[in-house]
Write a protein that holds these residues in place. Structure first.
Motif, short mmCIF file in Angstrom:
data_model
loop_
_atom_site.label_atom_id
_atom_site.label_comp_id
_atom_site.label_asym_id
_atom_site.label_seq_id
_atom_site.Cartn_x
_atom_site.Cartn_y
_atom_site.Cartn_z
N GLN A 197 -23.53 -0.89 2.31
CA GLN A 197 -23.17 -1.84 1.00
C GLN A 197 -22.37 -1.09 0.09
O GLN A 197 -22.38 0.11 -0.22
CB GLN A 197 -24.51 -2.13 0.25
N THR B 103 -20.93 -1.92 -3.64
CA THR B 103 -20.80 -2.92 -4.73
C THR B 103 -19.81 -2.50 -5.74
O THR B 103 -19.54 -1.59 -6.06
CB THR B 103 -22.27 -2.96 -5.44
N TRP C 172 -20.16 -5.64 2.99
CA TRP C 172 -21.41 -5.43 3.77
C TRP C 172 -20.85 -4.89 5.16
O TRP C 172 -19.88 -5.97 5.74
CB TRP C 172 -22.23 -6.32 3.87
N ASP D 142 -19.78 -7.67 -3.24
CA ASP D 142 -20.31 -6.44 -2.40
C ASP D 142 -19.49 -6.87 -1.12
O ASP D 142 -19.19 -7.71 -0.69
CB ASP D 142 -21.80 -6.87 -2.00
N SER E 120 -27.58 -2.86 6.55
CA SER E 120 -25.88 -2.86 6.30
C SER E 120 -25.56 -1.85 5.38
O SER E 120 -26.22 -1.60 4.21
CB SER E 120 -25.65 -4.32 5.78
N ASN F 156 -24.83 -8.76 6.26
CA ASN F 156 -26.30 -9.04 5.84
C ASN F 156 -26.42 -10.38 5.88
O ASN F 156 -26.33 -11.30 5.19
CB ASN F 156 -26.17 -8.42 4.41
#
Length: 112
Positions: A55, A57, A104, A102, A53, A108
């Protein structure tokens, strides 16, 4: 065409605990996108890893440290980072608890 919508009112999220780091988290996911809230305790380490994935953040409170290749990034409240899929990285906290979210894509499964 049928449209599927899932609503998650406040307080309806199932809080899970990551066994390795003791981070608390909850997630919501669609078919191709996932959003995860994390509460990462002081001194926690997500050892070097990668995932299929992409990502993103975003730090809400505290500090998260990311090691990607030879670079270390210190993220504080309001900072964000994008990590492409299949890139090895490590994440940790130092002096205090961190709150982060997060995004994704694709989902995930570890945090679903």
């Amino acid at each position: 065409m049928s449209i599927s919508t899932t609503y998650y009112p406040v307080g309806q999220h199932t809080i899970n605990v990551d066994e390795e780091t003791k981070a608390r988290f909850w997630s919501v996911a669609g078919n191709n996108l996932q959003f995860t809230w994390f509460e990462v305790p002081s001194g926690a380490t997500f050892k070097e890893h990668s995932h299929d994935s992409e990502q993103i953040t975003y730090v809400l409170n505290g500090e998260l440290f990311f090691k990607i290749g030879d670079s270390i990034y210190k993220l504080s409240a309001g900072d964000s980072i994008v990590i492409p899929a299949n890139i090895k990285h490590a994440v940790w906290t130092e002096g205090s608890l961190a709150l982060a979210v997060d995004a994704w894509s694709p989902v995930n499964e570890k945090y679903n």
